[in-house]
Design an enzyme around this catalytic site. Structure first.
Site, PDB file in Angstrom:
ATOM      1  N   CYS A   1      66.054  41.217  35.914  1.00  0.00           N
ATOM      2  CA  CYS A   1      66.573  42.505  36.274  1.00  0.00           C
ATOM      3  C   CYS A   1      67.941  42.403  35.703  1.00  0.00           C
ATOM      4  O   CYS A   1      68.955  41.571  36.021  1.00  0.00           O
ATOM      5  CB  CYS A   1      66.676  42.409  37.816  1.00  0.00           C
ATOM      6  SG  CYS A   1      67.724  43.874  38.599  1.00  0.00           S
TER       7      CYS A   1
ATOM      8  N   CYS B   1      67.606  48.190  31.237  1.00  0.00           N
ATOM      9  CA  CYS B   1      66.985  48.073  32.538  1.00  0.00           C
ATOM     10  C   CYS B   1      65.358  47.433  32.329  1.00  0.00           C
ATOM     11  O   CYS B   1      64.830  48.116  31.699  1.00  0.00           O
ATOM     12  CB  CYS B   1      67.094  49.265  33.377  1.00  0.00           C
ATOM     13  SG  CYS B   1      66.025  49.299  34.938  1.00  0.00           S
TER      14      CYS B   1
HETATM   15  N1  DGL Z   1      65.055  46.335  36.673  1.00  0.00           N
HETATM   16  C1  DGL Z   1      66.250  46.565  37.132  1.00  0.00           C
HETATM   17  C2  DGL Z   1      67.221  46.281  36.192  1.00  0.00           C
HETATM   18  O1  DGL Z   1      66.878  45.849  35.103  1.00  0.00           O
HETATM   19  C3  DGL Z   1      66.870  46.983  38.458  1.00  0.00           C
HETATM   20  C4  DGL Z   1      66.625  48.616  38.738  1.00  0.00           C
HETATM   21  C5  DGL Z   1      67.077  49.011  39.750  1.00  0.00           C
HETATM   22  O2  DGL Z   1      66.687  48.522  40.981  1.00  0.00           O
HETATM   23  O3  DGL Z   1      67.973  49.804  40.194  1.00  0.00           O
HETATM   24  O4  DGL Z   1      68.593  46.883  36.143  1.00  0.00           O
END
Ligand code: DGL
Length: 241
Positions: A69, A174
């Protein structure tokens, strides 16, 4: 065992790349959809949430942790590394890949507010700035992807990205965004995508050899913090696509 976590199913885009190169290990994927989205949480909230997850993964037997993430990586990686002895690998937006491969191309970086405002990202951006880059906070987009709201995603992209037509490079900052590459291309045309999963795989290979993690009986365990049954279905679907 190797533990991987994200605020939901986005991290599966990273996990797929890991599995392609390192299939002979055991993995525990933690999808924290109960706390999704991470993108607009405070540093303190995220540190608490991610510390609990890393504790869970270590107690389950994980010897290496992968933060799949970008938001949690950008905001919490130093904190988590100071709290735990296990190696913690953190993804980052692949902005350096633009610098290495298509430096002069007009570039759009898409990420959460948390990632773009973080000190870590700002450092990376200033280090590799091609002076032809737009940074865009996709507020609410990861949430729509998490909930698989395809029509709303199309409307969101048309509304927010249409004015960026003409960019060559799109950094998917993201881990949820690689799931909607096709829809992004429908708005922006034939752009080049960059995401941080290759960097994660490279680091993971290095750490596996440093800690001498032996190949294991291959296995994948999925855990979702909100316990919604469709999360597991979606996880396996994405993994098998
Ligand atoms: N998948 C996430 C990232 O790479 C998180 C997105 C979220 O929960 O706002 O930032």
């Amino acid at each position: 065992m190797i533990g991987i976590f994200d605020s939901g199913i986005g991290g599966v885009t990273v996990f797929k790349e890991i599995l392609r190169e390192l299939p002979n290990y055991s993995y525990l994927y933690y999808s924290d959809s109960k706390n999704n989205p991470y993108g607009d949480k405070t540093k303190e909230e995220l540190e608490k949430i991610t510390e609990n997850i890393v504790n869970y993964l270590i107690n389950a037997g994980c010897k290496i942790i992968v933060i799949a993430c970008n938001t949690a990586s950008a905001i919490c990686k130093d904190y988590l590394r100071s709290k735990f002895d296990v190696p913690i690998i953190a993804i980052e937006p692949a902005y350096k890949m633009v610098y290495d491969t298509n430096f002069s191309g007009k570039t759009l970086v898409l990420a959460t507010k948390g990632t773009l405002e973080s000190e870590k990202f700002q450092e990376l951006y200033h280090k590799y700035d091609n002076h032809n880059t737009i940074l865009y906070e996709c507020v609410g987009l990861a949430d729509l992807i998490e909930q698989n709201k395809m029509q709303e995603i199309d409307l969101y992209l048309k509304k927010h990205l249409s004015s960026f037509k003409g960019v060559e490079n799109v950094v998917l900052g993201c881990t949820h965004y690689p799931l909607i590459k096709k829809q992004i291309r429908e708005v922006l045309g034939d752009v080049f995508f960059y995401d941080g999963s290759f960097g994660v795989v490279r680091q993971l290979k290095r750490v596996i050899s440093e800690v001498s993690l032996k190949e294991e009986k291959a296995s994948i365990t999925f855990f979702d913090s909100s316990s919604l049954p469709y999360k597991a279905t979606r996880f396996w679907e994405i993994l098998e696509q």
